[in-house]
Scaffold this active site. Structure first.
Site, PDB file in Angstrom:
ATOM      1  N   GLY A  10     -39.943 -46.880  71.334  1.00 27.86           N
ATOM      2  CA  GLY A  10     -38.353 -46.745  72.568  1.00 27.86           C
ATOM      3  C   GLY A  10     -37.960 -48.087  71.974  1.00 27.86           C
ATOM      4  N   ASP A  58     -49.005 -37.483  73.795  1.00 28.45           N
ATOM      5  CA  ASP A  58     -48.188 -37.147  75.240  1.00 28.45           C
ATOM      6  C   ASP A  58     -48.956 -37.637  76.721  1.00 28.45           C
ATOM      7  OD1 ASP A  58     -47.008 -36.183  77.738  1.00 28.45           O
ATOM      8  OD2 ASP A  58     -45.664 -34.451  76.488  1.00 28.45           O
ATOM      9  N   SER A 124     -36.369 -49.700  87.567  1.00 31.32           N
ATOM     10  CA  SER A 124     -35.229 -49.947  87.687  1.00 31.32           C
ATOM     11  C   SER A 124     -34.321 -50.231  88.735  1.00 31.32           C
ATOM     12  CB  SER A 124     -34.863 -48.460  87.581  1.00 31.32           C
ATOM     13  OG  SER A 124     -33.522 -48.755  87.490  1.00 31.32           O
ATOM     14  N   ALA A 125     -33.364 -51.040  88.737  1.00 29.99           N
ATOM     15  CA  ALA A 125     -32.680 -51.422  89.476  1.00 29.99           C
ATOM     16  C   ALA A 125     -32.060 -50.519  90.346  1.00 29.99           C
ATOM     17  CB  ALA A 125     -31.377 -51.979  88.616  1.00 29.99           C
ATOM     18  N   THR A 126     -32.437 -48.985  89.722  1.00 32.49           N
ATOM     19  CA  THR A 126     -31.553 -48.012  90.371  1.00 32.49           C
ATOM     20  C   THR A 126     -32.388 -47.428  91.595  1.00 32.49           C
ATOM     21  OG1 THR A 126     -30.847 -45.618  90.221  1.00 32.49           O
ATOM     22  CG2 THR A 126     -33.972 -46.553  89.268  1.00 32.49           C
ATOM     23  N   TYR A 148     -33.856 -38.539  88.171  1.00 31.63           N
ATOM     24  CA  TYR A 148     -34.656 -39.790  87.257  1.00 31.63           C
ATOM     25  C   TYR A 148     -35.087 -41.217  88.385  1.00 31.63           C
ATOM     26  CZ  TYR A 148     -34.620 -44.271  84.763  1.00 31.63           C
ATOM     27  OH  TYR A 148     -34.664 -45.413  84.060  1.00 31.63           O
ATOM     28  N   LYS A 152     -38.881 -43.114  89.330  1.00 31.78           N
ATOM     29  CA  LYS A 152     -39.493 -44.751  89.755  1.00 31.78           C
ATOM     30  C   LYS A 152     -39.880 -44.950  91.214  1.00 31.78           C
ATOM     31  CE  LYS A 152     -38.382 -45.215  84.704  1.00 31.78           C
ATOM     32  NZ  LYS A 152     -39.341 -45.470  84.185  1.00 31.78           N
ATOM     33  N   PHE A 177     -32.793 -54.450  85.154  1.00 26.28           N
ATOM     34  CA  PHE A 177     -31.168 -54.148  85.162  1.00 26.28           C
ATOM     35  C   PHE A 177     -30.201 -53.637  84.106  1.00 26.28           C
ATOM     36  CE2 PHE A 177     -30.018 -55.589  89.871  1.00 26.28           C
ATOM     37  CZ  PHE A 177     -31.369 -55.564  90.018  1.00 26.28           C
ATOM     38  N   ASN A 178     -29.760 -54.139  83.411  1.00 27.21           N
ATOM     39  CA  ASN A 178     -29.563 -52.989  82.616  1.00 27.21           C
ATOM     40  C   ASN A 178     -29.715 -53.978  81.193  1.00 27.21           C
ATOM     41  OD1 ASN A 178     -27.122 -51.984  84.422  1.00 27.21           O
ATOM     42  ND2 ASN A 178     -26.346 -50.989  83.147  1.00 27.21           N
ATOM     43  N   ASN A 197     -24.503 -42.398  76.409  1.00 32.27           N
ATOM     44  CA  ASN A 197     -24.283 -42.222  78.097  1.00 32.27           C
ATOM     45  C   ASN A 197     -24.220 -43.600  78.515  1.00 32.27           C
ATOM     46  OD1 ASN A 197     -24.853 -39.139  79.063  1.00 32.27           O
ATOM     47  ND2 ASN A 197     -26.491 -40.203  78.560  1.00 32.27           N
ATOM     48  N   GLY A 291     -22.128 -40.440  90.973  1.00 30.96           N
ATOM     49  CA  GLY A 291     -22.727 -41.327  91.134  1.00 30.96           C
ATOM     50  C   GLY A 291     -23.420 -42.728  91.342  1.00 30.96           C
TER      51      GLY A 291
HETATM   52  P1  NAD Z   1     -36.550 -45.038  75.411  1.00 36.98           P
HETATM   53  O1  NAD Z   1     -36.193 -43.387  75.014  1.00 36.98           O
HETATM   54  O2  NAD Z   1     -36.582 -45.960  74.323  1.00 36.98           O
HETATM   55  O3  NAD Z   1     -37.806 -45.174  75.355  1.00 36.98           O
HETATM   56  C1  NAD Z   1     -38.916 -44.151  76.080  1.00 36.98           C
HETATM   57  C2  NAD Z   1     -40.395 -43.476  74.936  1.00 36.98           C
HETATM   58  O4  NAD Z   1     -41.236 -43.214  75.698  1.00 36.98           O
HETATM   59  C3  NAD Z   1     -39.535 -43.429  73.842  1.00 36.98           C
HETATM   60  O5  NAD Z   1     -40.199 -44.029  72.871  1.00 36.98           O
HETATM   61  C4  NAD Z   1     -40.272 -42.065  74.168  1.00 36.98           C
HETATM   62  O6  NAD Z   1     -40.420 -40.640  72.646  1.00 36.98           O
HETATM   63  C5  NAD Z   1     -41.726 -42.147  75.096  1.00 36.98           C
HETATM   64  N1  NAD Z   1     -41.849 -41.182  76.316  1.00 36.98           N
HETATM   65  C6  NAD Z   1     -41.023 -40.458  76.576  1.00 36.98           C
HETATM   66  N2  NAD Z   1     -41.765 -39.854  77.495  1.00 36.98           N
HETATM   67  C7  NAD Z   1     -42.860 -39.889  76.936  1.00 36.98           C
HETATM   68  C8  NAD Z   1     -44.357 -39.403  77.050  1.00 36.98           C
HETATM   69  N3  NAD Z   1     -44.668 -38.181  77.934  1.00 36.98           N
HETATM   70  N4  NAD Z   1     -45.625 -39.751  76.996  1.00 36.98           N
HETATM   71  C9  NAD Z   1     -45.138 -40.366  75.324  1.00 36.98           C
HETATM   72  N5  NAD Z   1     -44.220 -40.902  75.483  1.00 36.98           N
HETATM   73  C10 NAD Z   1     -43.163 -40.698  75.885  1.00 36.98           C
HETATM   74  O7  NAD Z   1     -36.659 -45.691  76.605  1.00 36.98           O
HETATM   75  P2  NAD Z   1     -36.436 -47.521  76.884  1.00 36.98           P
HETATM   76  O8  NAD Z   1     -34.692 -47.475  77.299  1.00 36.98           O
HETATM   77  O9  NAD Z   1     -37.037 -48.168  76.145  1.00 36.98           O
HETATM   78  O10 NAD Z   1     -36.917 -46.991  78.666  1.00 36.98           O
HETATM   79  C11 NAD Z   1     -38.388 -47.950  78.710  1.00 36.98           C
HETATM   80  C12 NAD Z   1     -38.310 -47.486  80.110  1.00 36.98           C
HETATM   81  O11 NAD Z   1     -37.646 -47.883  80.756  1.00 36.98           O
HETATM   82  C13 NAD Z   1     -38.473 -45.796  80.834  1.00 36.98           C
HETATM   83  O12 NAD Z   1     -39.570 -45.805  81.310  1.00 36.98           O
HETATM   84  C14 NAD Z   1     -37.145 -46.323  80.955  1.00 36.98           C
HETATM   85  O13 NAD Z   1     -36.592 -45.299  82.541  1.00 36.98           O
HETATM   86  C15 NAD Z   1     -37.226 -47.535  81.758  1.00 36.98           C
HETATM   87  N6  NAD Z   1     -35.755 -48.223  82.249  1.00 36.98           N
HETATM   88  C16 NAD Z   1     -34.639 -48.111  81.385  1.00 36.98           C
HETATM   89  C17 NAD Z   1     -33.422 -48.681  81.419  1.00 36.98           C
HETATM   90  C18 NAD Z   1     -32.793 -48.568  80.544  1.00 36.98           C
HETATM   91  O14 NAD Z   1     -31.683 -48.919  80.600  1.00 36.98           O
HETATM   92  N7  NAD Z   1     -33.185 -48.150  78.891  1.00 36.98           N
HETATM   93  C19 NAD Z   1     -33.130 -49.493  82.714  1.00 36.98           C
HETATM   94  C20 NAD Z   1     -34.439 -49.196  84.174  1.00 36.98           C
HETATM   95  C21 NAD Z   1     -35.625 -48.640  83.659  1.00 36.98           C
HETATM   96  N1  UFG Z   2     -19.122 -46.848  82.182  1.00 35.97           N
HETATM   97  C1  UFG Z   2     -17.711 -46.544  81.317  1.00 35.97           C
HETATM   98  N2  UFG Z   2     -17.999 -46.191  80.391  1.00 35.97           N
HETATM   99  C2  UFG Z   2     -18.703 -45.148  79.989  1.00 35.97           C
HETATM  100  C3  UFG Z   2     -20.355 -44.900  80.137  1.00 35.97           C
HETATM  101  C4  UFG Z   2     -19.793 -46.461  81.348  1.00 35.97           C
HETATM  102  O1  UFG Z   2     -16.599 -46.454  82.308  1.00 35.97           O
HETATM  103  O2  UFG Z   2     -18.866 -44.317  78.694  1.00 35.97           O
HETATM  104  C5  UFG Z   2     -19.257 -47.878  83.123  1.00 35.97           C
HETATM  105  C6  UFG Z   2     -20.100 -46.869  84.326  1.00 35.97           C
HETATM  106  O3  UFG Z   2     -19.224 -46.675  85.345  1.00 35.97           O
HETATM  107  C7  UFG Z   2     -20.711 -48.267  85.033  1.00 35.97           C
HETATM  108  C8  UFG Z   2     -20.533 -49.442  83.927  1.00 35.97           C
HETATM  109  O4  UFG Z   2     -19.961 -48.337  82.575  1.00 35.97           O
HETATM  110  O5  UFG Z   2     -20.026 -49.121  85.774  1.00 35.97           O
HETATM  111  C9  UFG Z   2     -22.620 -49.180  83.181  1.00 35.97           C
HETATM  112  O6  UFG Z   2     -22.747 -48.140  82.498  1.00 35.97           O
HETATM  113  P1  UFG Z   2     -23.895 -47.737  82.376  1.00 35.97           P
HETATM  114  O7  UFG Z   2     -24.453 -46.060  82.031  1.00 35.97           O
HETATM  115  O8  UFG Z   2     -24.409 -48.507  81.084  1.00 35.97           O
HETATM  116  O9  UFG Z   2     -24.766 -48.040  83.114  1.00 35.97           O
HETATM  117  P2  UFG Z   2     -25.340 -48.137  84.413  1.00 35.97           P
HETATM  118  O10 UFG Z   2     -25.596 -48.730  85.241  1.00 35.97           O
HETATM  119  O11 UFG Z   2     -24.447 -46.515  84.991  1.00 35.97           O
HETATM  120  O12 UFG Z   2     -27.163 -46.787  84.615  1.00 35.97           O
HETATM  121  C10 UFG Z   2     -28.402 -47.887  84.002  1.00 35.97           C
HETATM  122  C11 UFG Z   2     -29.063 -47.280  83.409  1.00 35.97           C
HETATM  123  C12 UFG Z   2     -30.040 -46.501  84.212  1.00 35.97           C
HETATM  124  C13 UFG Z   2     -30.069 -47.670  85.235  1.00 35.97           C
HETATM  125  C14 UFG Z   2     -29.731 -48.432  85.547  1.00 35.97           C
HETATM  126  C15 UFG Z   2     -29.981 -49.873  86.217  1.00 35.97           C
HETATM  127  O13 UFG Z   2     -28.493 -46.116  82.188  1.00 35.97           O
HETATM  128  O14 UFG Z   2     -30.865 -45.362  83.883  1.00 35.97           O
HETATM  129  O15 UFG Z   2     -29.007 -48.753  84.551  1.00 35.97           O
HETATM  130  O16 UFG Z   2     -30.887 -50.367  85.613  1.00 35.97           O
HETATM  131  F1  UFG Z   2     -30.975 -46.698  86.496  1.00 35.97           F
END
Ligand code: NAD
Ligand code: UFG
Length: 332
Positions: A10, A58, A124-126, A148, A152, A177-178, A197, A291
């Site tokens: 990922g 998985d 996650s910061a969430t 989601y 976490k 964070f992001n 998204n 949200g």
């Molecule tokens: P990603 O979707 O790119 O990577 C996650 C990987 O896990 C994918 O390759 C997917 O195929 C694999 N996966 C999912 N469920 C599985 C399962 N049951 N068994 C085996 N593999 C599985 O996402 P990412 O952005 O690299 O995120 C990695 C982790 O960090 C996740 O747990 C996510 O929730 C967390 N996280 C991400 C963000 C973000 O904004 N990207 C922020 C905070 C936390």
């Molecule tokens: N935004 C827009 N337009 C878009 C997409 C986002 O204006 O098309 C804005 C949002 O309103 C927000 C900022 O851009 O103000 C960031 O939005 P993101 O969707 O990129 O990120 P979030 O902060 O909403 O959430 C992300 C991850 C969550 C994670 C969180 C904290 O999607 O999974 O950061 O780590 F939990």
């Protein structure tokens, strides 16, 4: 160390695999490819010049996963595997609870059974919900606005309890964070399926004229320019944080914010992207997204004090690397 990386093909996992190998660790990847592709393994080979053991499994399937623990003696696990689309989690809550919480239970159970002593978890910061910024690790976790986020918070609680019950099992909870940007090679990056998204990949698609304009979700927040503020962190800085977290893990349970400590607004990010990449990102202001909170950024001091970790890359680096990846490897 020999480290199992779940979710290693990922976005964040693949960048962390590169940094683990740079730091001379041995890596084994498990991923079920639900949100990534096997092609990532070729890109990882090109970047690292190493063959990496990979198992398409998985992580909720204990029977299939157990032989991997049996055949490799891991020193540590970094558990990235999980589903991460906030909106989808509202529509399909059971999928999220099943996948994210059960995988944490299964992987930590096998780690205990095979005496793996170090466990790093992607939080996650969430989990902070909507509190006063900057977020600091000592704050209470607030209920999040979506399943989601709950997965976490639940996984954090489960791992805390497991660490307390098993004195040789050490856990590091990393609250990201992001994460944005991509590896400087442009070979790996964030490749969401369909319409993104998240802000940065959406901006990249608009810059590439695959999408007409960016919708900015609200300009009436209580922030200097009215748009939402986030703490964007370069994925390579984030990956390096994981290497230090697992290398330096010594307490039963440790929690770290991985962020820059700098809040950046949506408009600031858009302008930085246009400037550094010399592209246009047309946008329209639309309604707030349900949200969303006004501001989220870290107090990252604890990670610096304990791990010596600090984000190095700027918002310009993040925009430059995101664009490089988009231009070269997102031809779809
Ligand atoms: P990603 O979707 O790119 O990577 C996650 C990987 O896990 C994918 O390759 C997917 O195929 C694999 N996966 C999912 N469920 C599985 C399962 N049951 N068994 C085996 N593999 C599985 O996402 P990412 O952005 O690299 O995120 C990695 C982790 O960090 C996740 O747990 C996510 O929730 C967390 N996280 C991400 C963000 C973000 O904004 N990207 C922020 C905070 C936390
Ligand atoms: N935004 C827009 N337009 C878009 C997409 C986002 O204006 O098309 C804005 C949002 O309103 C927000 C900022 O851009 O103000 C960031 O939005 P993101 O969707 O990129 O990120 P979030 O902060 O909403 O959430 C992300 C991850 C969550 C994670 C969180 C904290 O999607 O999974 O950061 O780590 F939990």
């Amino acid at each position: 160390m020999k480290i199992l990386v779940t979710g290693g093909t990922g976005y964040i996992g693949s960048h962390t695999v590169v940094e683990l190998i740079n730091a001379k660790h041995e890596v084994v990847i498990v991923d079920n490819l639900v949100n990534s592709s096997k092609d990532v393994l070729d890109q990882l080979k090109e970047i690292t010049d190493r063959h990496i053991d990979f198992y398409e499994i998985d992580c909720t399937d204990e029977k299939l996963l157990e032989p991997i623990f049996k055949n490799h003696q891991f020193d540590g696990v970094i558990h990235f595997a999980g589903l991460k689309a906030v909106g989808e989690s509202v529509v399909m809550p059971l999928n999220y609870y099943h996948n994210n919480v059960l995988s944490t239970i299964v992987v930590s159970n096998l780690a205990l059974k095979y005496q793996v002593k170090k466990f790093v978890f992607s939080s996650s910061a969430t989990v902070y919900g909507d509190q006063e910024v900057p977020f600091v690790e000592t704050m209470n976790l607030l209920p999040t606005t979506n399943p989601y986020g709950e997965t976490k918070a639940m996984s954090e609680r489960i791992l805390r309890d497991v660490a307390h019950a098993n004195k040789d099992f050490k856990v590091s909870l990393l609250r990201y964070f992001n994460p944005v940007g991509a590896h400087e090679s442009g070979l790996i990056g964030e490749a969401p399926n369909g319409i993104p998204n998240n802000l940065m990949p959406y901006v990249s698609r608009v810059a590439k004229k695959k999408l007409e304009f960016l919708s900015i979700f609200g300009n009436d927040y209580d922030t200097p320019d009215g748009t939402g503020i986030r703490d964007y962190i370069h994925v390579v800085d984030l990956a390096k944080g994981h290497v230090l977290a697992i290398e330096k893990l010594k307490d039963s349970i440790e929690v770290y914010n991985l962020g820059t400590g700098q809040g950046v607004s949506v408009l600031e990010l858009v302008h930085a992207y246009e400037k550094v990449n010399e592209v246009k990102v047309p946008y329209k202001i639309v309604e707030r997204r349900p949200g969303d909170i006004a501001s989220s950024y870290a107090n990252p001091n604890k990670a610096f004090k304990d791990l010596g970790w600090k984000a190095e890359k700027t918002i310009f680096d993040m925009c430059k690397d995101a664009w490089k990846f988009e231009k070269h490897y997102q031809e779809k």
